[in-house]
Scaffold this motif. Sequence first.
Motif, PDB file in Angstrom:
ATOM      1  N   LEU A 157      -5.221  70.613  58.692  1.00  0.00           N
ATOM      2  CA  LEU A 157      -4.162  71.531  59.119  1.00  0.00           C
ATOM      3  C   LEU A 157      -3.373  71.801  57.839  1.00  0.00           C
ATOM      4  O   LEU A 157      -3.245  70.917  56.994  1.00  0.00           O
ATOM      5  CB  LEU A 157      -3.284  70.869  60.178  1.00  0.00           C
ATOM      6  CG  LEU A 157      -4.011  70.502  61.483  1.00  0.00           C
ATOM      7  CD1 LEU A 157      -3.085  69.756  62.428  1.00  0.00           C
ATOM      8  CD2 LEU A 157      -4.569  71.745  62.166  1.00  0.00           C
ATOM      9  N   LYS A 158      -2.871  73.006  57.703  1.00  0.00           N
ATOM     10  CA  LYS A 158      -2.175  73.325  56.452  1.00  0.00           C
ATOM     11  C   LYS A 158      -0.727  73.726  56.737  1.00  0.00           C
ATOM     12  O   LYS A 158      -0.375  74.907  56.649  1.00  0.00           O
ATOM     13  CB  LYS A 158      -2.914  74.453  55.718  1.00  0.00           C
ATOM     14  CG  LYS A 158      -4.412  74.183  55.530  1.00  0.00           C
ATOM     15  CD  LYS A 158      -4.809  74.174  54.078  1.00  0.00           C
ATOM     16  CE  LYS A 158      -6.133  73.503  53.803  1.00  0.00           C
ATOM     17  NZ  LYS A 158      -7.314  74.003  54.489  1.00  0.00           N
ATOM     18  N   PRO A 159       0.112  72.749  57.098  1.00  0.00           N
ATOM     19  CA  PRO A 159       1.494  73.073  57.426  1.00  0.00           C
ATOM     20  C   PRO A 159       2.240  73.651  56.209  1.00  0.00           C
ATOM     21  O   PRO A 159       1.994  73.246  55.082  1.00  0.00           O
ATOM     22  CB  PRO A 159       2.100  71.722  57.823  1.00  0.00           C
ATOM     23  CG  PRO A 159       1.214  70.692  57.207  1.00  0.00           C
ATOM     24  CD  PRO A 159      -0.160  71.293  57.177  1.00  0.00           C
ATOM     25  N   ILE A 160       3.098  74.627  56.471  1.00  0.00           N
ATOM     26  CA  ILE A 160       3.945  75.190  55.415  1.00  0.00           C
ATOM     27  C   ILE A 160       5.302  74.509  55.556  1.00  0.00           C
ATOM     28  O   ILE A 160       6.005  74.722  56.549  1.00  0.00           O
ATOM     29  CB  ILE A 160       4.089  76.718  55.581  1.00  0.00           C
ATOM     30  CG1 ILE A 160       2.706  77.389  55.554  1.00  0.00           C
ATOM     31  CG2 ILE A 160       5.020  77.297  54.523  1.00  0.00           C
ATOM     32  CD1 ILE A 160       2.720  78.855  55.975  1.00  0.00           C
ATOM     33  N   LEU A 161       5.634  73.644  54.613  1.00  0.00           N
ATOM     34  CA  LEU A 161       6.874  72.869  54.746  1.00  0.00           C
ATOM     35  C   LEU A 161       8.087  73.767  54.514  1.00  0.00           C
ATOM     36  O   LEU A 161       8.043  74.692  53.711  1.00  0.00           O
ATOM     37  CB  LEU A 161       6.869  71.683  53.783  1.00  0.00           C
ATOM     38  CG  LEU A 161       5.653  70.751  53.881  1.00  0.00           C
ATOM     39  CD1 LEU A 161       5.954  69.406  53.211  1.00  0.00           C
ATOM     40  CD2 LEU A 161       5.196  70.515  55.306  1.00  0.00           C
ATOM     41  N   TRP A 162       9.156  73.488  55.259  1.00  0.00           N
ATOM     42  CA  TRP A 162      10.342  74.346  55.151  1.00  0.00           C
ATOM     43  C   TRP A 162      11.613  73.526  55.113  1.00  0.00           C
ATOM     44  O   TRP A 162      11.648  72.348  55.473  1.00  0.00           O
ATOM     45  CB  TRP A 162      10.387  75.373  56.277  1.00  0.00           C
ATOM     46  CG  TRP A 162      10.314  74.809  57.675  1.00  0.00           C
ATOM     47  CD1 TRP A 162       9.173  74.612  58.411  1.00  0.00           C
ATOM     48  CD2 TRP A 162      11.409  74.391  58.513  1.00  0.00           C
ATOM     49  NE1 TRP A 162       9.491  74.104  59.648  1.00  0.00           N
ATOM     50  CE2 TRP A 162      10.847  73.959  59.747  1.00  0.00           C
ATOM     51  CE3 TRP A 162      12.801  74.346  58.363  1.00  0.00           C
ATOM     52  CZ2 TRP A 162      11.641  73.478  60.799  1.00  0.00           C
ATOM     53  CZ3 TRP A 162      13.583  73.873  59.415  1.00  0.00           C
ATOM     54  CH2 TRP A 162      13.005  73.448  60.618  1.00  0.00           C
TER      55      TRP A 162
END
Length: 372
Positions: free
Chosen positions: A103-108
């Motif tokens: 999974l390639k979560p986009i950290l924010w």
Amino acid sequence: MVNETIEGVIAVDRALEVNFGDGKSIRFEDCWLRDHCRCSSCYHSDTFQRAHHILDIPDATIVSFENDKTKIEVTWSDDHKSEYAAEFLSKFDFKRWKEGRKLKPILWQGAIDDKIPKVPVKEFLTSVEGARRVFQSLLDYGVVLVVGVDASLEATEVVCKALGGVQHTIFGGMWQFTTRADHADTAYTNLPLAVHNDNTYFTEAAGLQILHCLEHKNGAGGETILVDGFYGAQELKKESPEDFKFLTTFNLEAEYIEDGHHHTYSAPVIRVDNETQELVQIRFNVYDRSAMAFRSSVECRSYYRSLRSLAKYYQDPSNQWRFKLKPGTVMIMDNFRVLHGRTGFSGSRVLGGSYVARSDWLDKARALGLIH
Ligand SMILES: C[N+](C)(C)CCCC[C@H](N)C(=O)O
Ligand SMILES: O=C(O)CCC(=O)C(=O)O
Ligand SMILES: [Fe+2]
């Protein structure tokens, strides 16, 4: 573009080494090849299940093989014949196979209202593109908003079902809560709640949490606070590796107690995949921690030091996104990743919603072709 044609096959030991049109080469052991024979006596193609018990796979050897660009035909020492399509075999390049499963979560960090789609409920429920927008945002950011929903529990339920189905817990299936103490929990008061994950005391914590503010009358406050649990964990890993290590290995016990119920579960606060080091789950709730015994003073002190280190990221307002939920907007968040809280409030505030199991929402995302 992936070129799946077979350019050449050579036998090496008990394996076949296959060279593909795009230059990659994959080695297949004979035990793997025999296990993956797709003939009707080895594989039920109607149910996608293997037809053999692993103990019943013959220990046969490859006697001969033939190939063209699209397939390989193998003849085995027990006279069985197998055929392997190039397209099938090309999927098992280990690096690509493993990478495709990440999974390639986009950290924010901070307010991300400009990034989070507000998907009209009709679009979500009736179009593939609408459903893709919702699940893609959950995969990327762990949050999504569905708008234009009737301010009722029934209309909210339709959304929860479309997200994968309602996960039943001691709180019910679809729940509606206000300041009435229907359960022995601070959520059922008007007190502020610092950001946390729900269900740290369950063996199966909710995958998604859905919240819909059905009304807030004659009062103020009750703002929602969200923070990316993965972002905090990543920063902790960089800044205080020792604390990160502790929180990924120490089993912290959490509990939920009310009349006739006592849930408890013990696991690390930060769960990482031990093979890939990817962040898998954040299980952070300072309120629902059990009273624990420690094996040493070092362990006890590490517990307080590392939890406080992580809590600092989560409590830092510059990492938090704050907004007021309004009737009509259903907020959906990934409870394995995003922490939620609220400020204290006055007046009559009613929230509706449910949980959805992680397996069930990932199933939807997979069926939409968004993940493996
Ligand atoms: C969401 N709902 C109001 C039903 C329950 C709230 C559960 C709260 C619990 N302290 C936890 O963090 O898990
Ligand atoms: O009141 C809220 O906005 C959220 C309360 C909460 O943490 C929960 O219901 O899990
Ligand atoms: Fe909560």
